[in-house]
Scaffold this motif. Sequence first.
Motif, PDB file in Angstrom:
ATOM      1  N   CYS A 176       0.818  -1.221   0.000  1.00 17.78           N
ATOM      2  CA  CYS A 176       0.000   0.000   0.000  1.00 17.78           C
ATOM      3  C   CYS A 176       0.851   1.270   0.000  1.00 17.78           C
ATOM      4  O   CYS A 176       0.312   2.368  -0.055  1.00 17.78           O
ATOM      5  CB  CYS A 176      -0.955  -0.003   1.181  1.00 17.78           C
ATOM      6  SG  CYS A 176      -0.149   0.241   2.781  1.00 17.78           S
TER       7      CYS A 176
ATOM      8  N   CYS B  33      -2.306  -2.500   3.813  1.00 18.08           N
ATOM      9  CA  CYS B  33      -1.998  -3.858   3.346  1.00 18.08           C
ATOM     10  C   CYS B  33      -1.571  -4.796   4.469  1.00 18.08           C
ATOM     11  O   CYS B  33      -1.624  -6.004   4.301  1.00 18.08           O
ATOM     12  CB  CYS B  33      -0.911  -3.804   2.275  1.00 18.08           C
ATOM     13  SG  CYS B  33       0.724  -3.321   2.876  1.00 18.08           S
TER      14      CYS B  33
ATOM     15  N   CYS C 249       3.638  -4.856   6.222  1.00 18.24           N
ATOM     16  CA  CYS C 249       4.854  -4.299   6.817  1.00 18.24           C
ATOM     17  C   CYS C 249       4.985  -4.628   8.298  1.00 18.24           C
ATOM     18  O   CYS C 249       5.776  -4.006   8.991  1.00 18.24           O
ATOM     19  CB  CYS C 249       4.876  -2.786   6.630  1.00 18.24           C
ATOM     20  SG  CYS C 249       3.588  -1.938   7.561  1.00 18.24           S
TER      21      CYS C 249
HETATM   22  S1  FES Z   1       2.928  -0.616   4.209  1.00 18.53           S
HETATM   23 FE1  FES Z   1       0.913  -1.314   3.990  1.00 18.53          FE
HETATM   24  S2  FES Z   1       0.205  -1.418   6.017  1.00 18.53           S
HETATM   25 FE2  FES Z   1       2.201  -0.673   6.235  1.00 18.53          FE
END
Ligand code: FES
Length: 117
Positions: free
Chosen positions: A38, A44, A47
């Motif tokens: 994301c 998303c 990470c």
């Molecule tokens: S980079 Fe997607 S939630 Fe952190």
Amino acid sequence: MSGIDVHFWPDDKKISVRSGTTLLDAGRKAKVHIRTRCGGKAACLMCKVKVNDSSSKGLAPMNVNERLKLGSQAEEGYRLACQARVIGPVQVTIPEDPLKAAIRAQLARQAEEDDLF
Ligand code: FES
């Protein structure tokens, strides 16, 4: 002005950053791969990283969005690298990619089976 040390595991890479830097940006600076889809919008959940209790003091408290996204994993020491901001020295563990972990487990099972014959 001196920076704040962020230490990434299992790569054993250390970088010095300014207060307020996200772990995602610190990872990029340290050339440590933290997965993201994301682009750092807390959407998303790719990470996710883990910090232990003593290191968690090196990060600013979770914002509401991060806490909601992580759910019960927030209590297990997980943070979203794109949301967690450095305020003090911190040790960060990047979990193994789930696909790589599955492949490694399958290869280990095959090796055990090969040893039986
Ligand atoms: S980079 Fe997607 S939630 Fe952190």
